[in-house]
Design a protein around this motif. Structure first.
Motif, mmCIF file in Angstrom:
data_model
loop_
_atom_site.group_PDB
_atom_site.id
_atom_site.type_symbol
_atom_site.label_atom_id
_atom_site.label_comp_id
_atom_site.label_asym_id
_atom_site.label_seq_id
_atom_site.Cartn_x
_atom_site.Cartn_y
_atom_site.Cartn_z
ATOM 1 N N GLU A 1 -12.088 0.506 0.687
ATOM 2 C CA GLU A 1 -10.877 1.156 0.176
ATOM 3 C C GLU A 1 -9.625 0.360 0.547
ATOM 4 N N TYR B 1 -4.486 -1.790 -6.196
ATOM 5 C CA TYR B 1 -3.449 -0.769 -6.317
ATOM 6 C C TYR B 1 -2.086 -1.300 -5.880
ATOM 7 N N ASP C 1 -6.996 -0.989 -2.116
ATOM 8 C CA ASP C 1 -5.632 -0.492 -1.987
ATOM 9 C C ASP C 1 -4.635 -1.641 -1.943
ATOM 10 N N ARG D 1 0.817 -1.213 0.000
ATOM 11 C CA ARG D 1 0.000 0.000 0.000
ATOM 12 C C ARG D 1 0.854 1.267 0.000
#
Length: 287
Positions: free
Chosen positions: A112, A120, A116, A69
């Motif tokens: 989220e 991500y 993440d 992250r």
């Protein structure tokens, strides 16, 4: 049409290759470390706290503190790989978190966090590795997704969405990166019971609100996970690690590897036309 990537490294090259694996504190990541070491690879194993490492030790193993992250943390891990072993041939995006919850009452912060980490995070690792692969003339990306990327499951809406996003990213990148001799493979395990990942996911579920109206379906869904399937139906951690290694050394350009008969069955169901899949989906979830 773009050509599929093929790995032309010799057996000698493979024996001296370096892999970076994320999420190695337990489960698939820890097993993958063991598999690569047994095949004489150099391994950079990342985990948020290296003190948690309980696997084997080796002069070819570099433990590295990293959090997917955090972009700077990821960049430092990639730099560690090249500094310690001189090159980086494969990255395995294994770090991930699960979420079993009622979507209606799932806090946005939890959603989220899943994206993440599961979406991500791999993006950060890939972007950090690509300049290294470019300098070396190629490399390989192995993304650990899930069977739920193929057929989403109830109360895994957020998790399934994140793993579906990872699969779509991977497929798109097979085209974008082919000319740079960078291959991309997705490993999709089915349900692997008894893992720390599942235990952590269930603990998170218990901490989130579950409205009474959802309780019957929640209990039925949880009960399906505790049933005993035929021998060999569900994959083991070792089988997932073997699939990851096969993906890392692939020479065919194959995009997807399913692990476990449950994941294979989901793939076959999804391979039907829309009418056939709709009929299968209604029977599977209500039968």
């Amino acid at each position: 049409m773009l050509e599929r990537h093929e790995d032309h490294r010799s057996d000698k090259d493979v024996m001296t290759s370096t892999v970076l694996i994320t999420g190695c504190s337990s489960g698939f990541g820890r097993r993958a470390v063991t598999r690569f070491l047994s095949e004489r690879w150099n391994v950079v194993a990342t985990l948020r706290d290296p003190a948690r490492w309980s696997g084997e030790r080796s002069e070819r193993l570099q433990l590295c503190a990293a959090d997917v992250r955090d972009e700077n943390s990821v960049a430092a891990a990639v730099a560690t790989a090249t500094e310690r072993f001189g090159r980086l041939d494969v990255v395995v995006n294994n770090a991930g978190i699960g979420l079993f919850s009622v979507f209606e009452t799932t806090p946005m912060a939890a959603i989220e966090e899943v994206f993440d980490t599961n979406v991500y995070g791999p993006m950060r690792v890939i972007r950090a590795a690509l300049p290294v692969f470019t300098r070396q003339g190629g490399g390989r990306i192995v993304n650990v997704s899930s069977g739920t990327a193929t057929v989403p499951m109830p109360f895994q809406a957020v998790y399934s969405a994140s793993k579906g996003a990872l699969y779509n990213l991977s497929e798109a990148l097979t085209h974008e990166l082919a000319a740079r001799n960078v291959g991309v493979t997705v490993v999709e395990p089915g349900f692997v019971p008894g893992t720390e990942f599942f235990a952590t996911t269930y603990a998170r579920f218990e901490s989130l609100p579950t409205p009474e109206a959802y309780q019957p379906l929640v209990q039925a869904t949880l009960g399906s996970y505790s049933t005993t399937p035929p021998p060999g139906y569900r994959a083991t951690e070792e089988e997932v690690a073997a699939a990851v290694f096969d993906a890392a050394t692939d020479r065919t350009g194959r995009l997807r590897r399913r692990v476990g008969r449950d994941s294979e069955n989901l793939g076959r169901a999804r391979g039907q036309d829309d009418t056939g899949y709709e009929a299968w989906r209604r029977e599977f979830f209500t039968g």
